[in-house]
Design an enzyme around this catalytic site. Structure first.
Site, PDB file in Angstrom:
ATOM      1  N   LYS A  16      52.631  34.564  41.875  1.00  0.00           N
ATOM      2  CA  LYS A  16      52.174  33.504  42.802  1.00  0.00           C
ATOM      3  C   LYS A  16      51.871  32.203  42.060  1.00  0.00           C
ATOM      4  O   LYS A  16      52.276  31.134  42.491  1.00  0.00           O
ATOM      5  CB  LYS A  16      50.901  33.943  43.558  1.00  0.00           C
ATOM      6  CG  LYS A  16      51.067  35.185  44.402  1.00  0.00           C
ATOM      7  CD  LYS A  16      49.810  35.478  45.209  1.00  0.00           C
ATOM      8  CE  LYS A  16      48.590  35.840  44.389  1.00  0.00           C
ATOM      9  NZ  LYS A  16      48.670  37.126  43.677  1.00  0.00           N
ATOM     10  N   ARG A  92      42.958  36.029  51.776  1.00  0.00           N
ATOM     11  CA  ARG A  92      43.058  37.397  51.273  1.00  0.00           C
ATOM     12  C   ARG A  92      42.433  38.402  52.234  1.00  0.00           C
ATOM     13  O   ARG A  92      42.478  39.593  51.968  1.00  0.00           O
ATOM     14  CB  ARG A  92      42.308  37.484  49.953  1.00  0.00           C
ATOM     15  CG  ARG A  92      43.201  37.425  48.710  1.00  0.00           C
ATOM     16  CD  ARG A  92      42.252  37.493  47.546  1.00  0.00           C
ATOM     17  NE  ARG A  92      42.757  37.907  46.300  1.00  0.00           N
ATOM     18  CZ  ARG A  92      43.139  37.108  45.322  1.00  0.00           C
ATOM     19  NH1 ARG A  92      43.216  35.820  45.521  1.00  0.00           N
ATOM     20  NH2 ARG A  92      43.455  37.591  44.156  1.00  0.00           N
ATOM     21  N   ARG A 131      49.729  39.431  30.347  1.00  0.00           N
ATOM     22  CA  ARG A 131      49.438  38.021  30.671  1.00  0.00           C
ATOM     23  C   ARG A 131      48.337  37.463  29.774  1.00  0.00           C
ATOM     24  O   ARG A 131      47.332  38.119  29.510  1.00  0.00           O
ATOM     25  CB  ARG A 131      49.009  37.915  32.131  1.00  0.00           C
ATOM     26  CG  ARG A 131      48.524  36.516  32.502  1.00  0.00           C
ATOM     27  CD  ARG A 131      48.559  36.262  33.963  1.00  0.00           C
ATOM     28  NE  ARG A 131      47.563  37.007  34.722  1.00  0.00           N
ATOM     29  CZ  ARG A 131      47.472  36.942  36.055  1.00  0.00           C
ATOM     30  NH1 ARG A 131      48.314  36.187  36.739  1.00  0.00           N
ATOM     31  NH2 ARG A 131      46.560  37.646  36.693  1.00  0.00           N
ATOM     32  N   ARG A 175      41.952  45.940  41.977  1.00  0.00           N
ATOM     33  CA  ARG A 175      42.459  44.748  42.672  1.00  0.00           C
ATOM     34  C   ARG A 175      43.607  45.114  43.605  1.00  0.00           C
ATOM     35  O   ARG A 175      43.711  44.618  44.726  1.00  0.00           O
ATOM     36  CB  ARG A 175      42.924  43.697  41.655  1.00  0.00           C
ATOM     37  CG  ARG A 175      41.758  43.032  40.941  1.00  0.00           C
ATOM     38  CD  ARG A 175      42.220  42.317  39.684  1.00  0.00           C
ATOM     39  NE  ARG A 175      43.008  41.135  39.937  1.00  0.00           N
ATOM     40  CZ  ARG A 175      43.842  40.595  39.050  1.00  0.00           C
ATOM     41  NH1 ARG A 175      43.989  41.151  37.850  1.00  0.00           N
ATOM     42  NH2 ARG A 175      44.507  39.504  39.344  1.00  0.00           N
TER      43      ARG A 175
HETATM   44  P1  AMP Z   1      43.364  35.545  41.425  1.00  0.00           P
HETATM   45  O1  AMP Z   1      43.463  34.644  40.250  1.00  0.00           O
HETATM   46  O2  AMP Z   1      43.980  34.973  42.670  1.00  0.00           O
HETATM   47  O3  AMP Z   1      43.886  36.926  41.118  1.00  0.00           O
HETATM   48  O4  AMP Z   1      41.797  35.706  41.759  1.00  0.00           O
HETATM   49  C1  AMP Z   1      40.889  36.208  40.793  1.00  0.00           C
HETATM   50  C2  AMP Z   1      39.639  36.716  41.468  1.00  0.00           C
HETATM   51  O5  AMP Z   1      38.990  35.639  42.171  1.00  0.00           O
HETATM   52  C3  AMP Z   1      39.858  37.795  42.541  1.00  0.00           C
HETATM   53  O6  AMP Z   1      39.971  39.099  41.990  1.00  0.00           O
HETATM   54  C4  AMP Z   1      38.577  37.620  43.365  1.00  0.00           C
HETATM   55  O7  AMP Z   1      37.452  38.148  42.681  1.00  0.00           O
HETATM   56  C5  AMP Z   1      38.412  36.104  43.390  1.00  0.00           C
HETATM   57  N1  AMP Z   1      39.163  35.504  44.518  1.00  0.00           N
HETATM   58  C6  AMP Z   1      40.228  34.661  44.445  1.00  0.00           C
HETATM   59  N2  AMP Z   1      40.652  34.290  45.657  1.00  0.00           N
HETATM   60  C7  AMP Z   1      39.843  34.918  46.549  1.00  0.00           C
HETATM   61  C8  AMP Z   1      39.785  34.962  47.960  1.00  0.00           C
HETATM   62  N3  AMP Z   1      40.669  34.279  48.725  1.00  0.00           N
HETATM   63  N4  AMP Z   1      38.812  35.716  48.537  1.00  0.00           N
HETATM   64  C9  AMP Z   1      37.910  36.398  47.797  1.00  0.00           C
HETATM   65  N5  AMP Z   1      37.931  36.424  46.452  1.00  0.00           N
HETATM   66  C10 AMP Z   1      38.882  35.692  45.810  1.00  0.00           C
END
Ligand code: AMP
Length: 224
Positions: A16, A92, A131, A175
């Site tokens: 993404k 999400r 990563r 996750r």
């Molecule tokens: P990501 O980099 O998108 O994988 O996000 C890293 C972490 O940020 C996730 O595992 C959540 O803890 C938090 N996070 C990011 N986006 C959201 C969202 N839309 N809703 C809730 N938590 C989020």
């Protein structure tokens, strides 16, 4: 002028962030990543919000909807988002998807395309465990497929590279589990809206980007 309003969804490791960067550059719209916003807040450990958020982000749990929504709302009302945006990692949950819809209606906008990157488990695990991210500018690398020129140093800004705490195997599984519980409803929501576009995230970054560009052109979505 109203430019393209896009979402990019998919499991962790589907690509993404990479696609959002490419789209942001090509269509001159801001890349809004909720994950990056949270990681930025966490950098300042003296901040009370950082202490509160750490318990969610480091364990791969979702941050409560009200906190995320407040942040996204402020960001979408920001001047630079007026010309369009690419939202990465949001929504999400169904509640986030519905709140986003209400917010966009309130400001007279709509999602042009909701891109969904599907990816297989093998690919996800290999991408996430390899990563590395720049502490300073958030650029992403992979130890095998896109290593930096100098080990652990960002090519773009010279910052130090690190492995995200939530990219360790046990957290990745959590996750993915959380992701699996939420995604079907969200996909149906955008399918019913007529803007869902599925692409295989197992393809190369160039192939995925080409597919997204083709779709935008075919759908006559205004991009300039
Ligand atoms: P990501 O980099 O998108 O994988 O996000 C890293 C972490 O940020 C996730 O595992 C959540 O803890 C938090 N996070 C990011 N986006 C959201 C969202 N839309 N809703 C809730 N938590 C989020």
């Amino acid at each position: 002028m109203n430019r393209v309003n896009l979402l990019i969804m998919g499991p962790p490791g589907a690509g993404k962030g990479t696609q959002a960067d490419l789209i942001s550059e090509r269509y001159a719209v801001p890349h809004i990543s909720t994950g990056n916003m949270f990681r930025d807040i966490l950098k300042d450990s003296s901040n009370e919000l950082a202490r509160e958020l750490r318990k969610y982000v480091e364990k791969g749990e979702l941050v409560p909807d009200d906190v995320v929504l407040k942040m996204v709302r402020a960001r979408l009302l920001n001047n630079d988002s007026k010309k369009g945006f690419i939202l990465d990692g949001f929504p999400r949950t169904m509640s986030q998807a519905k709140s986003l819809d209400l917010l966009l209606k309130e400001i007279g906008r709509e999602i042009g395309l909701a891109v969904y990157l599907e990816a297989s488990l093998d690919v996800i695990l290999e991408r996430l465990t390899g990563r590395r991210v720049c502490m300073h500018c958030e650029a992403n690398y992979h130890i095998k497929y896109s290593p930096p020129e100098e080990e652990s140093v960002c090519d773009r800004c010279g910052g130090e590279l690190y492995q995200r705490d939530d990219d360790k195997e046990a957290t990745i599984k959590r996750r993915l589990e959380i992701y699996g519980n939420q995604i079907e409803g969200i996909l149906l929501f955008y399918k019913n809206m007529g803007c869902l576009f599925k692409v295989s995230g197992d393809l190369s970054a160039e192939e995925v980007f080409q597919a997204v560009k083709n779709k935008l052109e075919q759908s006559n979505i205004k991009t300039v």
